[in-house]
Design a protein around this motif. Structure first.
Motif, PDB file in Angstrom:
ATOM      1  N   GLU A  64      -8.655 -25.575 -10.436  1.00 19.95           N
ATOM      2  CA  GLU A  64      -7.254 -25.393 -10.011  1.00 19.95           C
ATOM      3  C   GLU A  64      -6.305 -25.455 -11.210  1.00 19.95           C
ATOM      4  O   GLU A  64      -5.399 -24.630 -11.347  1.00 19.95           O
ATOM      5  N   ALA A  65      -6.505 -26.432 -12.097  1.00 18.93           N
ATOM      6  CA  ALA A  65      -5.639 -26.561 -13.274  1.00 18.93           C
ATOM      7  C   ALA A  65      -5.754 -25.340 -14.175  1.00 18.93           C
ATOM      8  O   ALA A  65      -4.739 -24.831 -14.669  1.00 18.93           O
ATOM      9  N   LEU A  66      -6.967 -24.842 -14.385  1.00 20.97           N
ATOM     10  CA  LEU A  66      -7.140 -23.663 -15.235  1.00 20.97           C
ATOM     11  C   LEU A  66      -6.532 -22.421 -14.595  1.00 20.97           C
ATOM     12  O   LEU A  66      -5.940 -21.582 -15.285  1.00 20.97           O
ATOM     13  N   MET A  67      -6.630 -22.297 -13.268  1.00 21.23           N
ATOM     14  CA  MET A  67      -6.012 -21.164 -12.581  1.00 21.23           C
ATOM     15  C   MET A  67      -4.493 -21.227 -12.724  1.00 21.23           C
ATOM     16  O   MET A  67      -3.853 -20.236 -13.086  1.00 21.23           O
ATOM     17  N   GLU A  68      -3.902 -22.403 -12.475  1.00 21.73           N
ATOM     18  CA  GLU A  68      -2.445 -22.539 -12.567  1.00 21.73           C
ATOM     19  C   GLU A  68      -1.959 -22.320 -14.001  1.00 21.73           C
ATOM     20  O   GLU A  68      -0.947 -21.654 -14.223  1.00 21.73           O
ATOM     21  N   ALA A  69      -2.665 -22.881 -14.966  1.00 22.62           N
ATOM     22  CA  ALA A  69      -2.269 -22.714 -16.367  1.00 22.62           C
ATOM     23  C   ALA A  69      -2.370 -21.253 -16.786  1.00 22.62           C
ATOM     24  O   ALA A  69      -1.509 -20.747 -17.511  1.00 22.62           O
ATOM     25  N   THR A  70      -3.387 -20.561 -16.311  1.00 23.23           N
ATOM     26  CA  THR A  70      -3.546 -19.137 -16.637  1.00 23.23           C
ATOM     27  C   THR A  70      -2.414 -18.318 -16.031  1.00 23.23           C
ATOM     28  O   THR A  70      -1.863 -17.431 -16.697  1.00 23.23           O
ATOM     29  N   CYS A  71      -2.046 -18.615 -14.797  1.00 25.13           N
ATOM     30  CA  CYS A  71      -0.927 -17.910 -14.168  1.00 25.13           C
ATOM     31  C   CYS A  71       0.377 -18.190 -14.914  1.00 25.13           C
ATOM     32  O   CYS A  71       1.177 -17.271 -15.150  1.00 25.13           O
ATOM     33  N   ALA A  72       0.587 -19.442 -15.309  1.00 31.75           N
ATOM     34  CA  ALA A  72       1.798 -19.793 -16.067  1.00 31.75           C
ATOM     35  C   ALA A  72       1.808 -19.071 -17.402  1.00 31.75           C
ATOM     36  O   ALA A  72       2.850 -18.567 -17.847  1.00 31.75           O
ATOM     37  N   GLN A  73       0.652 -18.992 -18.059  1.00 28.55           N
ATOM     38  CA  GLN A  73       0.559 -18.304 -19.348  1.00 28.55           C
ATOM     39  C   GLN A  73       0.822 -16.807 -19.184  1.00 28.55           C
ATOM     40  O   GLN A  73       1.551 -16.214 -19.974  1.00 28.55           O
ATOM     41  N   ALA A  74       0.251 -16.192 -18.155  1.00 26.69           N
ATOM     42  CA  ALA A  74       0.479 -14.757 -17.909  1.00 26.69           C
ATOM     43  C   ALA A  74       1.956 -14.491 -17.627  1.00 26.69           C
ATOM     44  O   ALA A  74       2.528 -13.512 -18.118  1.00 26.69           O
ATOM     45  N   ASP A  75       2.589 -15.361 -16.843  1.00 27.73           N
ATOM     46  CA  ASP A  75       4.009 -15.207 -16.532  1.00 27.73           C
ATOM     47  C   ASP A  75       4.856 -15.365 -17.792  1.00 27.73           C
ATOM     48  O   ASP A  75       5.808 -14.615 -18.016  1.00 27.73           O
ATOM     49  N   TYR A  76       4.508 -16.314 -18.635  1.00 23.09           N
ATOM     50  CA  TYR A  76       5.213 -16.527 -19.900  1.00 23.09           C
ATOM     51  C   TYR A  76       5.078 -15.303 -20.803  1.00 23.09           C
ATOM     52  O   TYR A  76       6.058 -14.831 -21.388  1.00 23.09           O
ATOM     53  N   GLN A  77       3.864 -14.786 -20.915  1.00 21.24           N
ATOM     54  CA  GLN A  77       3.642 -13.603 -21.760  1.00 21.24           C
ATOM     55  C   GLN A  77       4.467 -12.422 -21.253  1.00 21.24           C
ATOM     56  O   GLN A  77       5.030 -11.661 -22.050  1.00 21.24           O
ATOM     57  N   ARG A  78       4.574 -12.286 -19.936  1.00 24.32           N
ATOM     58  CA  ARG A  78       5.406 -11.218 -19.362  1.00 24.32           C
ATOM     59  C   ARG A  78       6.870 -11.454 -19.695  1.00 24.32           C
ATOM     60  O   ARG A  78       7.597 -10.543 -20.086  1.00 24.32           O
TER      61      ARG A  78
END
Length: 139
Positions: A64-78
């Motif tokens: 769950e933490a890796l999924m949320e962190a990945t989504c946050a990272q993708a959103d940040y990169q966007r």
């Protein structure tokens, strides 16, 4: 072993909806999530957690933490205009109609460079105990 991708486009769409009704995943979501997962792996260089034979985390809270962190990272990169984490130079300013945006200037007149890492993603990983917070010292 191929690099794991820690979130699906559907999970990303749900994460972006923040509890609301998710819409379709954004265009290019799979590629953006693959790039974001690579950045998360960079943050996890010294992390210690149980994995399966494919290198994927086993415990649900880590997944769950890796999924949320990945989504946050993708959103940040966007948000910083580097959706696929290529490190491409951003525009210092942009104008569309009457709206305009200018990035801050670093001392010496150069454009500030955005961090390649999302503060929110790092915070998620820190709270999950996957990366350290502050250095620990004894006094």
């Amino acid at each position: 072993m191929p690099q794991p991708v820690y979130a699906t486009p559907e999970e990303y769409a749900e994460w972006l909806a923040a509890g609301g009704t998710p819409s379709a995943p954004p265009a290019g979501a799979q590629r953006a999530l693959r790039a974001a997962s690579g950045r998360i792996d960079e943050l996890l260089t010294t992390a210690y957690y149980e994995t399966d034979a494919d290198g994927r985390p086993v415990k649900a809270d880590v997944v769950e933490a890796l999924m949320e962190a990945t989504c946050a990272q993708a959103d940040y990169q966007r948000a910083i205009g580097d959706r696929n984490s290529t490190g491409a130079q951003q525009f210092a300013s942009a104008k569309i109609g009457t709206a305009s945006v200018t990035r801050g200037q670093a001392t010496g007149g150069g454009t500030k460079t955005a961090s390649p890492y999302s503060a929110e993603a790092a915070s998620i990983l820190r709270r999950a105990g996957l990366i350290p917070g502050e250095p620990w010292t004894s006094r």
